[in-house]
Design a protein around this motif. Structure first.
Motif, PDB file in Angstrom:
ATOM      1  N   ILE A 126       0.835  -1.205   0.000  1.00  0.00           N
ATOM      2  CA  ILE A 126       0.000   0.000   0.000  1.00  0.00           C
ATOM      3  C   ILE A 126       0.873   1.259   0.000  1.00  0.00           C
ATOM      4  CG2 ILE A 126      -1.704   1.310   1.325  1.00  0.00           C
ATOM      5  CD1 ILE A 126      -2.858  -1.132   0.003  1.00  0.00           C
ATOM      6  N   ILE A 127       1.922   1.211   0.810  1.00  0.00           N
ATOM      7  CA  ILE A 127       2.851   2.344   0.842  1.00  0.00           C
ATOM      8  C   ILE A 127       4.239   1.843   0.451  1.00  0.00           C
ATOM      9  CG2 ILE A 127       3.887   4.164   2.273  1.00  0.00           C
ATOM     10  CD1 ILE A 127       1.511   3.803   4.210  1.00  0.00           C
ATOM     11  N   ASN A 128       4.860   2.546  -0.463  1.00  0.00           N
ATOM     12  CA  ASN A 128       6.202   2.185  -0.892  1.00  0.00           C
ATOM     13  C   ASN A 128       7.114   3.401  -0.791  1.00  0.00           C
ATOM     14  OD1 ASN A 128       7.394  -0.243  -1.786  1.00  0.00           O
ATOM     15  ND2 ASN A 128       5.719  -0.449  -3.274  1.00  0.00           N
ATOM     16  N   VAL A 129       8.168   3.280  -0.007  1.00  0.00           N
ATOM     17  CA  VAL A 129       9.114   4.388   0.129  1.00  0.00           C
ATOM     18  C   VAL A 129      10.478   3.870  -0.283  1.00  0.00           C
ATOM     19  CG1 VAL A 129      10.169   6.031   1.717  1.00  0.00           C
ATOM     20  CG2 VAL A 129       7.790   5.355   2.037  1.00  0.00           C
ATOM     21  N   LYS A 130      11.099   4.547  -1.258  1.00  0.00           N
ATOM     22  CA  LYS A 130      12.407   4.079  -1.740  1.00  0.00           C
ATOM     23  C   LYS A 130      13.437   5.187  -1.644  1.00  0.00           C
ATOM     24  CE  LYS A 130      11.185   0.492  -5.012  1.00  0.00           C
ATOM     25  NZ  LYS A 130      10.511   0.563  -6.304  1.00  0.00           N
ATOM     26  N   LEU A 138      20.471  17.062   7.678  1.00  0.00           N
ATOM     27  CA  LEU A 138      19.920  15.924   6.966  1.00  0.00           C
ATOM     28  C   LEU A 138      18.826  15.311   7.832  1.00  0.00           C
ATOM     29  CD1 LEU A 138      20.446  14.522   4.296  1.00  0.00           C
ATOM     30  CD2 LEU A 138      22.041  13.007   5.469  1.00  0.00           C
ATOM     31  N   ALA A 139      17.570  15.566   7.499  1.00  0.00           N
ATOM     32  CA  ALA A 139      16.464  15.134   8.358  1.00  0.00           C
ATOM     33  C   ALA A 139      16.101  13.673   8.110  1.00  0.00           C
ATOM     34  CB  ALA A 139      15.248  16.015   8.142  1.00  0.00           C
ATOM     35  N   VAL A 140      16.114  13.264   6.851  1.00  0.00           N
ATOM     36  CA  VAL A 140      15.809  11.879   6.488  1.00  0.00           C
ATOM     37  C   VAL A 140      16.848  11.436   5.472  1.00  0.00           C
ATOM     38  CG1 VAL A 140      14.131  10.338   5.434  1.00  0.00           C
ATOM     39  CG2 VAL A 140      13.332  12.213   6.868  1.00  0.00           C
ATOM     40  N   ASN A 141      17.510  10.309   5.753  1.00  0.00           N
ATOM     41  CA  ASN A 141      18.608   9.885   4.905  1.00  0.00           C
ATOM     42  C   ASN A 141      18.388   8.477   4.373  1.00  0.00           C
ATOM     43  OD1 ASN A 141      21.011   9.684   3.589  1.00  0.00           O
ATOM     44  ND2 ASN A 141      22.281   9.516   5.435  1.00  0.00           N
ATOM     45  N   ASN A 142      18.093   8.392   3.077  1.00  0.00           N
ATOM     46  CA  ASN A 142      18.057   7.103   2.397  1.00  0.00           C
ATOM     47  C   ASN A 142      17.129   6.091   3.075  1.00  0.00           C
ATOM     48  OD1 ASN A 142      18.843   5.599   0.242  1.00  0.00           O
ATOM     49  ND2 ASN A 142      20.669   4.763   1.238  1.00  0.00           N
ATOM     50  N   VAL A 143      15.918   6.527   3.372  1.00  0.00           N
ATOM     51  CA  VAL A 143      14.964   5.664   4.066  1.00  0.00           C
ATOM     52  C   VAL A 143      14.110   4.895   3.055  1.00  0.00           C
ATOM     53  CG1 VAL A 143      12.835   5.723   5.436  1.00  0.00           C
ATOM     54  CG2 VAL A 143      14.864   6.950   6.222  1.00  0.00           C
ATOM     55  N   SER A 144      14.050   3.565   3.213  1.00  0.00           N
ATOM     56  CA  SER A 144      13.208   2.735   2.344  1.00  0.00           C
ATOM     57  C   SER A 144      12.397   1.785   3.206  1.00  0.00           C
ATOM     58  CB  SER A 144      14.058   1.889   1.396  1.00  0.00           C
ATOM     59  OG  SER A 144      14.905   2.712   0.628  1.00  0.00           O
ATOM     60  N   PHE A 145      11.115   1.672   2.934  1.00  0.00           N
ATOM     61  CA  PHE A 145      10.299   0.631   3.566  1.00  0.00           C
ATOM     62  C   PHE A 145       9.003   0.484   2.784  1.00  0.00           C
ATOM     63  CE2 PHE A 145       9.243   4.556   5.910  1.00  0.00           C
ATOM     64  CZ  PHE A 145       7.859   4.578   5.798  1.00  0.00           C
ATOM     65  N   SER A 146       8.278  -0.583   3.062  1.00  0.00           N
ATOM     66  CA  SER A 146       6.975  -0.725   2.414  1.00  0.00           C
ATOM     67  C   SER A 146       5.985  -1.288   3.416  1.00  0.00           C
ATOM     68  CB  SER A 146       7.080  -1.620   1.188  1.00  0.00           C
ATOM     69  OG  SER A 146       7.577  -2.876   1.571  1.00  0.00           O
ATOM     70  N   VAL A 147       4.723  -0.987   3.185  1.00  0.00           N
ATOM     71  CA  VAL A 147       3.659  -1.400   4.094  1.00  0.00           C
ATOM     72  C   VAL A 147       2.625  -2.193   3.309  1.00  0.00           C
ATOM     73  CG1 VAL A 147       1.940  -0.633   5.760  1.00  0.00           C
ATOM     74  CG2 VAL A 147       4.025   0.720   5.424  1.00  0.00           C
ATOM     75  N   SER A 148       2.308  -3.408   3.795  1.00  0.00           N
ATOM     76  CA  SER A 148       1.358  -4.269   3.084  1.00  0.00           C
ATOM     77  C   SER A 148      -0.069  -3.955   3.497  1.00  0.00           C
ATOM     78  CB  SER A 148       1.633  -5.737   3.410  1.00  0.00           C
ATOM     79  OG  SER A 148       2.976  -6.045   3.156  1.00  0.00           O
TER      80      SER A 148
END
Lengths: 247, 244
Positions: free
Chosen positions: B4-8, B18-28
Motif C-alpha cells: 500500500i505504501i512504498n518508500v524508496k 539531513l532530516a531523512v537519509n536514504n529511508v526505504s520501507f513498504s507497508v502491506s
C-alpha cells in the motif's frame, strides 16, 4: 458544489460567531449613515446641486463594508488559517486549500452586499434617498472596488509571516482608509490639504468612482480612478499568486 | 501481499541538516506499520514526504500505487490523516468540523456513527477547543476515518489518552485492520507498538536503525523487553546514563 455550500455555511456561522465583522461591516456603515442623515437631512450637497449631501455620501458609506472585509477580515482569516495549519490539512484532502480562501472571499462579498442593501433601504425609507445614476455602471464600479480591496487583503494575508504581523499591517491599512478616504468622514468637508493626502489612498479613488456612478455624473472625470483601481488589483493579485505561503 | 505504501531511498534535508537519509520501507495491505524514533529522528518529515506536504530531495514514494504529488485529488479520497497539531478553526464545534470534513470527500462514513464508536457522540455541539485532550485525540482519529480510507496516517496516535481510552482505541483500530485497513502510525508508547504493529521501523538521526517485526527487534538486541530493545536501538539509554 456540495463541498462549497457546506463550507460556506459553516464558515459563515463561524464568522458570525466572531461578531467583529457583523459590527464593522454591517453596523458601522448604518450608524454613520444615520448620523449623516440626522446632521445633513435633505440638504443639497452644495448650493444649486441636483442631489442631497446624503445622496453624495451614500456610495462612500457602501465601501465601509468592502474595506472592513477586504482589508481587515480577509488578511486576518487567511493568516490565521495558515498559522493554525488549516490550509495544510486541506492539502491532504481531495480539495484544494484555495477553495477555503474562495469561500472566505464569498463570505466578505456577502457582508458587503448585505451592507449595501441595508444602507439603501435605510436611506430610502428614512432619509428620502434617490439613486440618480445607472445601476449597471454602479455595479461595475462596485465590483472593481471589491476586487481591488480584496486583492490587497489577500496579498497581506498571503505574505505576512504571522497572524500578529497580518493584524498590524491590516490596521495600518484599514483605519486610515476608513477615516481619511471619505468612507466615514465625507471627503467634501475635508480641508484641501487633507483631500490631497486622501487622494493617495486607493479607497478614495474607489469612492470617487462610485460617487460618479451613483449620482449619474460624467464618467470621464474618474477614468484615472478606474485606472488606479485596476493597477492596484493587478499588482496585488500578481504578488499574491507569486508569493502566497500555504504554510 | 499488495504493497500500500512504498518508500524508496527517501532523502530530505533542511539546509545542512539531513532530516531523512536514504529511508526505504513498504507497508502491506491490512497491516499496521509503526514509525518509531526519538523526537527529531525524522518521523514527521518522513510522513510529510509520503503525504506530499513536503517535497523530498530524492527518492520515490507511492501510496496506493499513486504519486502523492501528482495524483493528489484521487489519492486523498482514500487516505485519512491525523496530524499532531491543532488544525481546526477556533470557534468550530465537533459536529461542524465533522460535517465540513465529510463534505470534502465523495464517499464517507457516517460521522455520527464514528463519534458514537469513539464515545464522544454527546459532544457534537461542543466547541472542539473545549474538549479534553483525550476527547480531542479521539475526534482527530474520527476525522481521519471519515473518508472511509484504505490507509490512515496517525501521528502520535494516543498521546493524551488515559489507559482505558487507549485500550479502546487499540480495539477499534485492530477491528478496522481486520477489515483490511492499512495503518501507518507513530507512537512513543512501546506497549501500544507491541499491541498493534505488525512491522516497525526505528529511525535515528534520519536513518533506519531497525526494520522488521517487534519480536525480531527484541531478538536482535541484548535485551528481553521490547522497550529496552527500542532504547538500545535509539541509544537513548546510553544518553540517560551519561546524564547521571
Amino acid at each position: 458544489m456540495k463541498t462549497f455550500n457546506t463550507m460556506l455555511k459553516t464558515e459563515l456561522k463561524l464568522s458570525l460567531r466572531g461578531m467583529d465583522m457583523f459590527i464593522f461591516a454591517i453596523c458601522v456603515p448604518l450608524v454613520v449613515l444615520i448620523i449623516l442623515g440626522i446632521i445633513y437631512g435633505n440638504k443639497p450637497a452644495f448650493e444649486g446641486a441636483g442631489y442631497t449631501f446624503l445622496e453624495q455620501s451614500f456610495s462612500a458609506l457602501a465601501t465601509i463594508s468592502i474595506c472592513a472585509g477586504g482589508v481587515m477580515g480577509l488578511p486576518l482569516v487567511v493568516s490565521e488559517y495558515r498559522s493554525r495549519k488549516i490550509l495544510k490539512r486541506y492539502k491532504v484532502t481531495p480539495i484544494s486549500p484555495a477553495l477555503i480562501l474562495f469561500v472566505q472571499v464569498a463570505i466578505y462579498t456577502l457582508y458587503a452586499l448585505v451592507s449595501l442593501v441595508m444602507l439603501y433601504l435605510t436611506a430610502k425609507l428614512f432619509f428620502g434617498y434617490q439613486f440618480h445614476g445607472s445601476i449597471g455602471t454602479f455595479f461595475s464600479g462596485y465590483l472593481l472596488v471589491v476586487v481591488s480591496m480584496f486583492s490587497i487583503g489577500m496579498m497581506v494575508g498571503g505574505i505576512a509571516p504571522n497572524t500578529k504581523m497580518a493584524g498590524a499591517i491590516a490596521s495600518i491599512l484599514y483605519f486610515p482608509m476608513l477615516i481619511f478616504s471619505g468612507a466615514t468622514l465625507p471627503y467634501e468637508v475635508m480641508p484641501t490639504v487633507l483631500q490631497k493626502v486622501a487622494n493617495i489612498l486607493p479607497l478614495t479613488q474607489g469612492i470617487k468612482l462610485l460617487k460618479m456612478a451613483s449620482l449619474g455624473l460624467e464618467i470621464n472625470s474618474v477614468l484615472l480612478s478606474v485606472l488606479v483601481m485596476i493597477i492596484i488589483a493587478v499588482i496585488c493579485i500578481g504578488i499574491s499568486l507569486k508569493f502566497f505561503k500555504w504554510e | 501481499m499488495q504493497k500500500i505504501i512504498n518508500v524508496k531511498q527517501l532523502t530530505k534535508s533542511y539546509g545542512k541538516l539531513l532530516a531523512v537519509n536514504n529511508v526505504s520501507f513498504s507497508v502491506s495491505r491490512g497491516t499496521v506499520f509503526g514509525l518509531l524514533g526519538a523526537n527529531g529522528a525524522g518521523k514527521s518529515t518522513t510522513i510529510e514526504c509520503i503525504l506530499g506536504t513536503k517535497k523530498a530531495d530524492s527518492g520515490q514514494v507511492s501510496v496506493l500505487g499513486m504519486n502523492p504529488l501528482t495524483n493528489r485529488k484521487m489519492l486523498f479520497e482514500k487516505v485519512g490523516v491525523q496530524f499532531q497539531e491543532t488544525n481546526y478553526q477556533e470557534q468550530i464545534t465537533v459536529g461542524e468540523l465533522c460535517e465540513v470534513t465529510a463534505c470534502l470527500y465523495r464517499n464517507t462514513a457516517n460521522p455520527a456513527d464514528l463519534l458514537t464508536r469513539f464515545g464522544i457522540a454527546d459532544k457534537q455541539k461542543s466547541l472542539v477547543k473545549d474538549l479534553s485532550g483525550g476527547q480531542k485525540q479521539r475526534l482527530f482519529i474520527v476525522l481521519a476515518l471519515i473518508p472511509n480510507p484504505e490507509v490512515v496516517f496517525l501521528d502520535e496516535l494516543t498521546t493524551g489518552l488515559d489507559a482505558k481510552a487507549r485500550r479502546e482505541v487499540w480495539k477499534i483500530l485492530s477491528g478496522l485492520k481486520e477489515k483490511g485497513l492499512t495503518i501507518l502510525l507513530t507512537s512513543h508508547f512501546m506497549d501500544e507498538v507491541e499491541a498493534l504493529c505488525d512491522q516497525i521501523c526505528i529511525l535515528k538521526n534520519g536513518e533506519i536503525v531497525f526494520y522488521g517485526t517487534v519480536s525480531e527487534a527484541v531478538k536482535n538486541s541484548p535485551h528481553e523487553k521490547f522497550e529496552d530493545a527500542y532504547l538500545w536501538y535509539t541509544d537513548e539509554e546510553g544518553q540517560t546514563d551519561e546524564n547521571l
